[in-house]
Design an enzyme around this catalytic site. Structure first.
Site: not given
Length: 295
Positions: A135-137, A236
């Site tokens: 998962l993105d930060r 996104r």
């Protein structure tokens, strides 16, 4: 099931003989004060059919197995950034906060893998956390890590057959026009590592996202995204393609940032266990700060 942990809390096991919400059943069948029982539940000391449950209203059905920890909580796992949701000898499922990396990158030391490796070492488990997906930060939510190479290989190579439902919830900028729909196109990174989309094949990867609008105001929309493919930055980019970027997205957004973070949370993760093949379903509530925008 054999567990390597030497510090796992001791459990008393009960068989359920009537359908009741969990807390109601516990109060009816356990000795002890309501406060103590609630504390055990909140402290992750109750398991139903082997899975830790903290929901007061979790629906119990006859035949289920309830395990109650003799100590109030699992004190061996402590982290501000990671919550341990499920653990067996092959894998762990965690919920990560926004702001922590899935694995080490460069000199950034704070990451989920390190937190898990520390926990395994502390509980004398002879294993390491193996990254299976990321998962993105700045995205929060559910992740699975393998505890051995073999499990990691199965999860990695058969990910799309194993994971049968993965959903995110996001606060998107502006009022969504549609209640639901699907967006599909090709995604490719440019030289600056920004992912861009194309309605025709641009040599990138084909990506499909289904969306459902859960709530809306004139300023924002609460949207569930269901992934059919798992491409980098897929949600996104697709949210931006819809004209309603995810709030707080510095890369693809429009500057709208109502709560000071990327408003994206992986709330549902369902997969077939890579070794036992049983169905595993995990969900977390929509973050409170997302909900507040729709009061």
């Amino acid at each position: 099931m054999k567990s390597y942990s030497t510090q796992q809390p001791q459990y008393d096991t009960y068989q359920v003989d009537e359908s009741l919400p969990l807390l109601e059943w516990l109060l009816k069948n356990l000795k002890g004060s309501k406060t103590k029982i609630k504390a055990t539940l909140q402290g992750r000391g109750i398991k139903v059919d082997g899975k830790t449950v903290t929901r007061f209203d979790f629906p119990l059905k006859a035949g289920m197995r309830v395990q109650v920890s003799r100590s109030k909580r699992n004190d061996t796992f402590k982290s501000r950034f990671v919550k341990l949701i499920y653990e067996d000898q092959y894998l762990v499922v965690v919920e990560k906060q926004a702001g922590i990396l899935s694995m080490a990158a460069g000199h950034a030391s704070l990451n989920v893998k390190t937190v898990l490796d520390d926990y395994f070492a502390r509980t004398r488990q002879k294993c390491r956390a193996h990254v299976v997906h990321r998962l993105d930060r700045d995205t929060s939510g559910l992740m699975v890590y393998a505890k051995d190479m073999q499990t990691e290989q199965i999860l990695e190579h058969e990910w799309h057959q194993i994971v049968y439902d993965r959903r995110y919830v996001a606060v998107c900028s502006g009022e969504m026009e549609d209640d639901q729909g699907t967006i599909a196109n090709w995604l490719k990174d440019n030289k600056a590592y920004v992912t861009y989309s194309s309605p025709t094949d641009n040599g990138g990867k084909y990506a499909v996202t289904h969306f459902y609008t859960l709530d809306r105001t004139t300023e924002h929309s609460l949207v569930e995204f269901k992934l059919e493919t798992g491409r980098k930055n897929q949600i996104r980019v697709h949210a931006a393609d819809l004209g309603h970027p995810v709030c707080g997205d510095n890369k693809y957004g429009n500057g709208d940032n109502p709560i000071g973070r990327l408003c994206l949370h992986a709330w549902l993760l369902c997969f077939y266990h890579p070794v036992t093949h049983e169905r595993m379903e995990f969900e977390t509530p929509v973050p409170t700060e997302f909900r507040k925008l729709f009061k």
